[in-house]
Write a protein that holds these residues in place. Structure first.
Motif, mmCIF file in Angstrom:
data_model
loop_
_atom_site.group_PDB
_atom_site.id
_atom_site.type_symbol
_atom_site.label_atom_id
_atom_site.label_comp_id
_atom_site.label_asym_id
_atom_site.label_seq_id
_atom_site.Cartn_x
_atom_site.Cartn_y
_atom_site.Cartn_z
ATOM 1 N N ARG A 10 0.948 -1.231 -0.340
ATOM 2 C CA ARG A 10 0.138 -0.049 0.087
ATOM 3 C C ARG A 10 0.873 1.235 0.298
ATOM 4 O O ARG A 10 1.466 1.741 0.807
ATOM 5 C CB ARG A 10 -0.799 0.470 1.084
ATOM 6 C CG ARG A 10 -1.902 1.048 0.612
ATOM 7 C CD ARG A 10 -1.950 1.705 2.671
ATOM 8 N NE ARG A 10 -1.006 2.227 2.865
ATOM 9 C CZ ARG A 10 -0.340 3.719 2.756
ATOM 10 N NH1 ARG A 10 -0.926 4.099 1.844
ATOM 11 N NH2 ARG A 10 1.111 3.897 3.728
ATOM 12 N N ARG A 11 0.547 1.909 -0.952
ATOM 13 C CA ARG A 11 1.353 3.460 -1.360
ATOM 14 C C ARG A 11 0.033 4.681 -1.675
ATOM 15 O O ARG A 11 -0.995 4.098 -2.232
ATOM 16 C CB ARG A 11 2.624 3.395 -2.227
ATOM 17 C CG ARG A 11 3.884 2.557 -1.680
ATOM 18 C CD ARG A 11 4.393 3.495 -0.475
ATOM 19 N NE ARG A 11 4.785 4.244 -0.582
ATOM 20 C CZ ARG A 11 5.561 4.902 -0.820
ATOM 21 N NH1 ARG A 11 6.829 4.558 -2.048
ATOM 22 N NH2 ARG A 11 5.853 6.339 -1.092
ATOM 23 N N SER A 12 0.607 5.719 -1.529
ATOM 24 C CA SER A 12 -0.697 6.213 -1.836
ATOM 25 C C SER A 12 -0.875 6.871 -2.821
ATOM 26 O O SER A 12 0.654 7.022 -3.631
ATOM 27 C CB SER A 12 -0.146 7.913 -1.553
ATOM 28 O OG SER A 12 -1.149 7.864 0.951
ATOM 29 N N ARG A 14 -1.615 8.486 -6.643
ATOM 30 C CA ARG A 14 -2.397 9.871 -7.163
ATOM 31 C C ARG A 14 -2.698 10.062 -8.511
ATOM 32 O O ARG A 14 -3.566 11.031 -9.001
ATOM 33 C CB ARG A 14 -1.463 11.045 -6.062
ATOM 34 C CG ARG A 14 -1.609 11.106 -4.861
ATOM 35 C CD ARG A 14 -1.060 12.465 -3.934
ATOM 36 N NE ARG A 14 -1.003 12.265 -3.037
ATOM 37 C CZ ARG A 14 0.353 11.733 -2.285
ATOM 38 N NH1 ARG A 14 1.143 10.625 -3.039
ATOM 39 N NH2 ARG A 14 0.331 11.153 -0.675
ATOM 40 N N HIS A 63 -8.982 21.588 -0.779
ATOM 41 C CA HIS A 63 -7.896 22.534 -0.020
ATOM 42 C C HIS A 63 -7.100 22.322 -0.910
ATOM 43 O O HIS A 63 -7.192 21.385 -2.173
ATOM 44 C CB HIS A 63 -7.421 21.733 1.815
ATOM 45 C CG HIS A 63 -8.081 20.026 0.401
ATOM 46 N ND1 HIS A 63 -6.440 19.548 1.203
ATOM 47 C CD2 HIS A 63 -8.426 19.338 1.225
ATOM 48 C CE1 HIS A 63 -6.628 18.338 1.404
ATOM 49 N NE2 HIS A 63 -7.905 18.172 1.618
ATOM 50 N N TYR A 65 -4.070 20.145 -1.442
ATOM 51 C CA TYR A 65 -3.774 18.949 -0.929
ATOM 52 C C TYR A 65 -3.982 18.032 -1.739
ATOM 53 O O TYR A 65 -4.510 16.241 -1.259
ATOM 54 C CB TYR A 65 -3.551 18.558 0.418
ATOM 55 C CG TYR A 65 -2.204 19.785 1.322
ATOM 56 C CD1 TYR A 65 -0.671 19.835 0.572
ATOM 57 C CD2 TYR A 65 -2.003 20.827 2.077
ATOM 58 C CE1 TYR A 65 -0.012 20.789 0.590
ATOM 59 C CE2 TYR A 65 -2.109 21.073 2.346
ATOM 60 C CZ TYR A 65 -0.336 21.769 1.855
ATOM 61 O OH TYR A 65 0.363 22.656 2.449
ATOM 62 N N THR A 114 -5.801 7.139 -1.836
ATOM 63 C CA THR A 114 -5.052 8.455 -1.103
ATOM 64 C C THR A 114 -6.137 8.863 -0.159
ATOM 65 O O THR A 114 -6.808 9.165 -0.694
ATOM 66 C CB THR A 114 -4.191 9.751 -2.061
ATOM 67 O OG1 THR A 114 -3.407 8.772 -2.867
ATOM 68 C CG2 THR A 114 -3.136 10.470 -1.473
ATOM 69 N N TRP A 115 -5.634 8.694 0.785
ATOM 70 C CA TRP A 115 -5.971 9.905 2.634
ATOM 71 C C TRP A 115 -6.347 10.964 2.051
ATOM 72 O O TRP A 115 -5.116 11.274 2.040
ATOM 73 C CB TRP A 115 -6.128 8.908 3.354
ATOM 74 C CG TRP A 115 -6.399 9.302 4.230
ATOM 75 C CD1 TRP A 115 -6.775 10.776 5.263
ATOM 76 C CD2 TRP A 115 -6.191 8.068 5.588
ATOM 77 N NE1 TRP A 115 -7.163 10.351 6.205
ATOM 78 C CE2 TRP A 115 -7.543 9.827 6.865
ATOM 79 C CE3 TRP A 115 -6.263 7.102 5.836
ATOM 80 C CZ2 TRP A 115 -6.979 8.669 8.023
ATOM 81 C CZ3 TRP A 115 -6.669 6.206 6.856
ATOM 82 C CH2 TRP A 115 -7.277 7.162 8.153
ATOM 83 N N ALA A 117 -7.270 14.233 4.007
ATOM 84 C CA ALA A 117 -8.086 14.457 5.168
ATOM 85 C C ALA A 117 -8.631 15.925 4.989
ATOM 86 O O ALA A 117 -8.781 16.638 4.767
ATOM 87 C CB ALA A 117 -6.658 15.025 6.337
ATOM 88 N N ARG A 158 10.069 1.402 6.675
ATOM 89 C CA ARG A 158 9.723 2.559 8.151
ATOM 90 C C ARG A 158 10.219 2.249 8.899
ATOM 91 O O ARG A 158 9.717 2.582 10.029
ATOM 92 C CB ARG A 158 8.313 3.140 7.629
ATOM 93 C CG ARG A 158 7.857 3.946 6.534
ATOM 94 C CD ARG A 158 6.955 4.622 6.154
ATOM 95 N NE ARG A 158 6.918 4.851 4.806
ATOM 96 C CZ ARG A 158 5.564 5.632 4.333
ATOM 97 N NH1 ARG A 158 4.498 4.595 4.482
ATOM 98 N NH2 ARG A 158 5.817 6.052 3.444
HETATM 99 C C1 LIG Z 1 -4.256 12.017 7.893
HETATM 100 C C2 LIG Z 1 -4.154 11.975 6.702
HETATM 101 C C3 LIG Z 1 -4.322 12.682 5.575
HETATM 102 C C4 LIG Z 1 -3.603 13.145 4.490
HETATM 103 N N1 LIG Z 1 -3.581 14.078 3.709
HETATM 104 C C5 LIG Z 1 -3.260 13.914 2.398
HETATM 105 C C6 LIG Z 1 -3.853 14.989 1.177
HETATM 106 O O1 LIG Z 1 -4.505 15.963 1.842
HETATM 107 N N2 LIG Z 1 -3.576 15.418 0.558
HETATM 108 C C7 LIG Z 1 -2.751 13.927 -0.192
HETATM 109 O O2 LIG Z 1 -2.066 13.905 -1.653
HETATM 110 N N3 LIG Z 1 -2.340 13.366 0.111
HETATM 111 C C8 LIG Z 1 -2.971 12.433 2.152
HETATM 112 N N4 LIG Z 1 -2.485 11.975 3.238
HETATM 113 C C9 LIG Z 1 -0.974 10.893 2.545
HETATM 114 C C10 LIG Z 1 -0.329 10.998 2.942
HETATM 115 O O3 LIG Z 1 0.789 12.034 2.193
HETATM 116 C C11 LIG Z 1 0.377 9.989 2.703
HETATM 117 O O4 LIG Z 1 0.332 8.078 3.569
HETATM 118 C C12 LIG Z 1 2.405 10.354 3.212
HETATM 119 O O5 LIG Z 1 2.433 10.937 2.288
HETATM 120 C C13 LIG Z 1 3.137 8.240 2.963
HETATM 121 O O6 LIG Z 1 3.155 7.590 1.713
HETATM 122 P P1 LIG Z 1 2.543 6.357 1.146
HETATM 123 O O7 LIG Z 1 0.955 6.213 2.122
HETATM 124 O O8 LIG Z 1 2.425 5.872 0.201
HETATM 125 O O9 LIG Z 1 2.671 4.874 2.447
HETATM 126 C C14 LIG Z 1 -2.785 11.652 4.303
HETATM 127 C C15 LIG Z 1 -2.299 10.702 4.864
HETATM 128 C C16 LIG Z 1 -3.047 10.509 5.991
HETATM 129 C C17 LIG Z 1 -2.852 9.361 7.057
#
Ligand SMILES: Cc1cc2nc3c(=O)[nH]c(=O)nc-3n(C[C@H](O)[C@H](O)[C@H](O)COP(=O)(O)O)c2cc1C
Length: 169
Positions: A10-12, A14, A63, A65, A114-115, A117, A158
């Protein structure tokens, strides 16, 4: 897929292909969310499923991001319904567990996610509340972008042994 394999994979994500997520997969994501643990089993969650391109575009302006939201073909907004609260202060933990379940199920289904917030940041909450005309008892917690990834990301190890304390701090 083993749970640890899904966790490590799992990675974010986009950037997504222009290919819709099948209804069966959306149902599996929602089922994964609702199997999450919650405080005194209060299950305070509700969800809005969005596939409409105009609405995804509007979500991308929630927002600074959230831009990637318009790249996806699906968003699921995770909401708290205050009417289901048994303990007022633990709903964020409940909804986080539900959200992570969806992220891991997405890996299993070959999707990226991608989560993003929303709560407790007031202007973000106001934006989503206004966009969906949410009643006062509904709190938008986050929004998760989903879709088929254009490419996969590498595993990022990590683990930090110095963050772990045994028996005492
Ligand atoms: C509470 C929370 C808020 C986040 N908000 C954003 C966001 O607004 N935009 C975004 O692109 N990623 C967001 N993320 C993703 C994080 O940037 C990402 O999980 C982090 O950089 C680690 O990378 P990975 O998910 O690839 O492991 C969020 C993640 C969490 C848990």
């Amino acid at each position: 897929m083993n749970v640890i394999d899904a966790i490590n994979k799992r990675r974010s994500i986009r950037k997504f292909e222009d290919k819709p997520v099948e209804k069966e997969k959306i149902d599996l994501l929602l089922r994964a969310a609702m199997q999450a643990p919650s405080a005194v089993n209060e299950q305070p969650w509700e969800f809005i499923v969005v596939e409409d391109k105009d609405t995804l575009e509007k979500l991308s302006h929630a927002h600074d991001y959230a831009m990637a939201m318009k790249n996806g073909t699906l968003a699921i907004l995770v909401l708290a319904n205050k009417n289901y609260f048994a303990i007022d202060s633990l709903w964020q933990q409940d909804l986080s567990a539900a959200s992570e379940n969806m992220l891991l199920e997405a890996v299993e289904l070959g999707l990226g996610a991608t989560w993003m917030a929303i709560a407790p940041i007031e202007d973000r909450v106001a934006y989503i509340r206004d966009l969906f005309n949410l009643p006062e008892n509904i709190i938008p917690f986050n929004m998760i972008a989903f879709g088929y990834p254009t490419k996969e990301k590498d595993f990022d190890d990590r683990f930090k042994a110095d963050r772990v304390h045994y028996e005492k701090y």
